[in-house]
Design a protein around this motif. Structure first.
Motif, PDB file in Angstrom:
ATOM      1  N   VAL A 194      46.516  22.197  35.417  1.00 19.11           N
ATOM      2  CA  VAL A 194      45.135  22.469  34.874  1.00 19.11           C
ATOM      3  C   VAL A 194      44.808  23.900  34.454  1.00 19.11           C
ATOM      4  N   ARG A 195      45.017  24.686  35.282  1.00 19.84           N
ATOM      5  CA  ARG A 195      44.756  25.997  34.791  1.00 19.84           C
ATOM      6  C   ARG A 195      45.677  26.273  33.801  1.00 19.84           C
ATOM      7  N   LEU A 196      47.022  25.903  33.614  1.00 16.37           N
ATOM      8  CA  LEU A 196      47.752  26.370  32.408  1.00 16.37           C
ATOM      9  C   LEU A 196      47.160  25.350  31.258  1.00 16.37           C
ATOM     10  N   LEU A 197      46.855  24.276  31.327  1.00 14.37           N
ATOM     11  CA  LEU A 197      46.080  23.556  30.235  1.00 14.37           C
ATOM     12  C   LEU A 197      44.889  24.342  29.520  1.00 14.37           C
ATOM     13  N   PHE A 198      44.220  24.732  30.208  1.00 11.53           N
ATOM     14  CA  PHE A 198      42.950  25.398  29.950  1.00 11.53           C
ATOM     15  C   PHE A 198      43.177  26.789  29.738  1.00 11.53           C
ATOM     16  N   GLY A 199      44.277  27.375  30.278  1.00 13.42           N
ATOM     17  CA  GLY A 199      44.176  28.965  30.153  1.00 13.42           C
ATOM     18  C   GLY A 199      43.538  29.549  31.235  1.00 13.42           C
ATOM     19  N   LEU A 200      43.157  28.924  32.300  1.00 11.81           N
ATOM     20  CA  LEU A 200      42.428  29.684  33.259  1.00 11.81           C
ATOM     21  C   LEU A 200      43.038  30.839  34.075  1.00 11.81           C
ATOM     22  N   ALA A 201      42.410  31.741  34.284  1.00 11.17           N
ATOM     23  CA  ALA A 201      42.930  32.796  35.256  1.00 11.17           C
ATOM     24  C   ALA A 201      42.437  32.578  36.937  1.00 11.17           C
ATOM     25  N   GLY A 202      41.998  31.622  37.044  1.00  5.11           N
ATOM     26  CA  GLY A 202      41.472  30.864  38.486  1.00  5.11           C
ATOM     27  C   GLY A 202      41.308  29.427  38.342  1.00  5.11           C
ATOM     28  N   ASP A 203      40.801  29.057  39.494  1.00  5.16           N
ATOM     29  CA  ASP A 203      40.372  27.719  39.645  1.00  5.16           C
ATOM     30  C   ASP A 203      38.976  27.348  38.971  1.00  5.16           C
ATOM     31  N   ILE A 204      38.072  28.105  38.925  1.00  3.08           N
ATOM     32  CA  ILE A 204      36.749  27.690  38.354  1.00  3.08           C
ATOM     33  C   ILE A 204      36.666  28.161  36.908  1.00  3.08           C
ATOM     34  N   GLY A 205      36.606  27.071  35.950  1.00  2.63           N
ATOM     35  CA  GLY A 205      36.649  27.068  34.558  1.00  2.63           C
ATOM     36  C   GLY A 205      35.421  26.738  33.961  1.00  2.63           C
ATOM     37  N   VAL A 206      34.840  27.096  32.846  1.00  5.44           N
ATOM     38  CA  VAL A 206      33.924  26.814  32.051  1.00  5.44           C
ATOM     39  C   VAL A 206      34.074  25.284  31.201  1.00  5.44           C
ATOM     40  N   GLN A 207      33.648  24.320  31.751  1.00  6.28           N
ATOM     41  CA  GLN A 207      33.761  22.905  30.886  1.00  6.28           C
ATOM     42  C   GLN A 207      32.726  22.897  29.889  1.00  6.28           C
ATOM     43  N   SER A 208      31.789  23.486  29.933  1.00  3.74           N
ATOM     44  CA  SER A 208      30.774  23.459  28.750  1.00  3.74           C
ATOM     45  C   SER A 208      29.940  24.790  28.584  1.00  3.74           C
ATOM     46  N   VAL A 209      29.318  24.915  27.694  1.00  2.76           N
ATOM     47  CA  VAL A 209      28.352  25.864  27.292  1.00  2.76           C
ATOM     48  C   VAL A 209      27.495  25.375  26.104  1.00  2.76           C
ATOM     49  N   ALA A 210      26.318  25.188  26.442  1.00  2.00           N
ATOM     50  CA  ALA A 210      25.226  24.823  25.499  1.00  2.00           C
ATOM     51  C   ALA A 210      24.947  25.768  24.422  1.00  2.00           C
ATOM     52  N   PRO A 211      24.927  25.514  23.161  1.00  2.53           N
ATOM     53  CA  PRO A 211      24.591  26.146  22.158  1.00  2.53           C
ATOM     54  C   PRO A 211      23.122  26.904  22.453  1.00  2.53           C
ATOM     55  N   GLY A 212      23.051  28.229  22.081  1.00  6.76           N
ATOM     56  CA  GLY A 212      21.738  28.922  22.121  1.00  6.76           C
ATOM     57  C   GLY A 212      21.277  28.952  23.468  1.00  6.76           C
ATOM     58  N   SER A 213      22.033  28.571  24.507  1.00  6.86           N
ATOM     59  CA  SER A 213      21.648  28.701  25.813  1.00  6.86           C
ATOM     60  C   SER A 213      21.977  30.185  26.366  1.00  6.86           C
ATOM     61  N   PRO A 214      21.315  30.400  27.759  1.00  2.03           N
ATOM     62  CA  PRO A 214      21.606  31.887  28.228  1.00  2.03           C
ATOM     63  C   PRO A 214      22.989  32.236  28.543  1.00  2.03           C
ATOM     64  N   ALA A 215      23.771  31.202  28.704  1.00  2.00           N
ATOM     65  CA  ALA A 215      25.327  31.505  28.953  1.00  2.00           C
ATOM     66  C   ALA A 215      25.745  31.845  27.666  1.00  2.00           C
ATOM     67  N   ALA A 216      25.436  31.088  26.336  1.00  4.31           N
ATOM     68  CA  ALA A 216      25.765  31.223  25.023  1.00  4.31           C
ATOM     69  C   ALA A 216      25.671  32.523  24.511  1.00  4.31           C
ATOM     70  N   ARG A 217      24.479  33.176  24.802  1.00  6.32           N
ATOM     71  CA  ARG A 217      23.969  34.391  24.400  1.00  6.32           C
ATOM     72  C   ARG A 217      24.697  35.276  25.165  1.00  6.32           C
ATOM     73  N   ALA A 218      25.177  35.123  26.454  1.00  2.47           N
ATOM     74  CA  ALA A 218      25.957  36.274  27.109  1.00  2.47           C
ATOM     75  C   ALA A 218      27.268  36.240  26.931  1.00  2.47           C
ATOM     76  N   GLY A 219      27.778  35.319  26.087  1.00  6.41           N
ATOM     77  CA  GLY A 219      29.041  35.319  25.465  1.00  6.41           C
ATOM     78  C   GLY A 219      30.181  34.408  26.499  1.00  6.41           C
ATOM     79  N   LEU A 220      29.593  33.423  27.024  1.00  8.07           N
ATOM     80  CA  LEU A 220      30.463  32.647  27.795  1.00  8.07           C
ATOM     81  C   LEU A 220      30.890  31.691  26.896  1.00  8.07           C
ATOM     82  N   ALA A 221      32.217  30.857  27.073  1.00 12.78           N
ATOM     83  CA  ALA A 221      32.384  30.057  25.998  1.00 12.78           C
ATOM     84  C   ALA A 221      33.218  29.261  27.040  1.00 12.78           C
ATOM     85  N   GLN A 222      33.782  27.830  26.447  1.00 16.93           N
ATOM     86  CA  GLN A 222      34.354  26.975  27.002  1.00 16.93           C
ATOM     87  C   GLN A 222      35.937  27.358  27.476  1.00 16.93           C
ATOM     88  N   ASP A 223      36.292  27.108  28.570  1.00 18.67           N
ATOM     89  CA  ASP A 223      37.608  27.437  29.199  1.00 18.67           C
ATOM     90  C   ASP A 223      37.848  29.001  29.632  1.00 18.67           C
TER      91      ASP A 223
END
Length: 358
Positions: free
Chosen positions: A111-140
């Motif tokens: 799973v980590r290889l598939l999504f390019g994760l550096a650890g176990d906890i990955g970002v599944q989704s970021v809502a457009p215009g949300s605080p997470a999106a404005r901070a620069g977080l992105a899927q995977d």
């Protein structure tokens, strides 16, 4: 905790209602067999992560398809929940971030290889215009720390594989209720970044995808959508209408109400009318065409006429269209210059009126 009734956009059986909550909690872990097999190789037999020749394409594996659908559900749900927060009772604070845990699956390394994760906890989704999106977080992206606490040491793996991601999610939510949430994360192959996310208000409903099911349901706290739900094939506004219908059940606390009154057919019918009628209000405030609620019902009803549309707990789909159209006329009377429609002031719940006069 006592089980709450579950509202389904399909034929409901007692067993389905009883098991809906259990299925949602274990949804991630029950993908194991099919996903692990698919993660091992691509459709052509090449290992995931191997260099793909130029001009060739790899078919998405089941987990990528699941992620795509959950991403769509989360983004639509966030849009509906935040846009209507001003009219919901007891709004909650949210960041617009959905996470998942590679450990929840049968083969974390794959799973980590598939999504390019550096650890176990990955970002599944970021809502457009949300605080997470404005901070620069992105899927995977990979979540590394929350409020300065490293994920790797702050949350230990549990016997039940789904428990850790729920605990981390709850920690983020608890921090959001207090104020800003500090997150540290990394993009695939990148350096760690840290930012403070300022949460925003939302109606108190979670949106969760359930594997191998074709229903949509509400349990009082969550909207639960099966990955095979036919609404995924609809345009976004019509899909949002289906989600708005289930969200309306949670807004009105219908499951909690029926825990007190009992599951009475006449009351369920009134609750379904309320959910149908609130759909266009929720869509209007989220920037969707409120007539998408009509389009959804006209598409869904005839094709699924053997389901809830024939039950005595629900009006016929054509009658439901008439109720929705009448509500759209009311919305046009009350929409303000900013395009917002205050349903908390101008919407009348048939169920609440009936119970108050009973």
């Amino acid at each position: 905790m006592r089980r709450l009734p579950v509202f389904l956009l399909r034929k409901e059986t007692e067993w389905m209602a009883r098991s809906a909550r259990r299925r949602a909690i274990s949804a991630v872990s029950t993908l194991l067999v099919a996903v692990t097999a698919a993660l091992a190789t691509t459709s052509g037999g090449a290992p995931l992560g191997a260099q793909v020749p130029a001009g060739s394409e790899r078919a998405p594996v089941p987990l990528e398809i699941f992620q795509s659908k959950e991403d769509r559900l989360f983004q639509v749900g966030y849009r509906l929940a935040t846009a209507n927060a001003a009219y919901c009772r007891s709004p909650v604070r949210v960041t617009g971030l959905l996470i998942h845990d590679a450990y929840s699956y049968g083969n974390p390394e794959a799973v980590r290889l598939l999504f390019g994760l550096a650890g176990d906890i990955g970002v599944q989704s970021v809502a457009p215009g949300s605080p997470a999106a404005r901070a620069g977080l992105a899927q995977d992206d990979t979540i590394l720390a929350i409020d300065g606490t490293p994920v790797a040491t702050g949350w230990q793996k549990a016997e039940e594989r789904w428990e850790r991601v729920f605990a981390i999610r709850d920690a983020i939510d608890a921090s959001a209720e207090k104020g800003a949430v500090e997150l540290t994360w990394s993009h695939s192959g990148g350096y760690p970044e840290t930012a403070r996310l300022e949460p925003v208000d939302a109606c108190p409903t979670r949106f969760e995808l359930i594997n191998s099911k074709d229903s949509a349901a509400a349990d009082g706290e969550r909207v639960l959508v099966g990955e095979n739900f036919p609404g995924f094939d609809y345009d976004e506004a019509a899909f949002a209408a289906a989600i708005a219908h289930e969200m309306a059940h949670n807004i009105f606390r219908h499951p909690q109400t029926f825990e007190v009154t009992g599951w009475k057919r006449s009351l369920v019918r009134l609750s379904e009318r309320d959910a149908d009628r609130l759909m266009p209000w929720l869509l209007q405030n989220a920037g969707y065409d409120p007539r998408a609620a009509v389009r959804f019902m006209q598409t869904w009803g005839p094709r699924h006429g053997g389901w809830i549309f024939r039950k005595r707990t629900h009006d016929g789909w054509d009658e439901r269209v008439e109720l929705i159209e009448a509500e759209i006329t009311r919305i046009e009377q009350f929409v303000d210059p900013n395009g917002m429609a205050d349903w908390r002031t101008h919407f009348t719940s048939e169920l609440e009126t009936h119970l108050a006069n009973d």
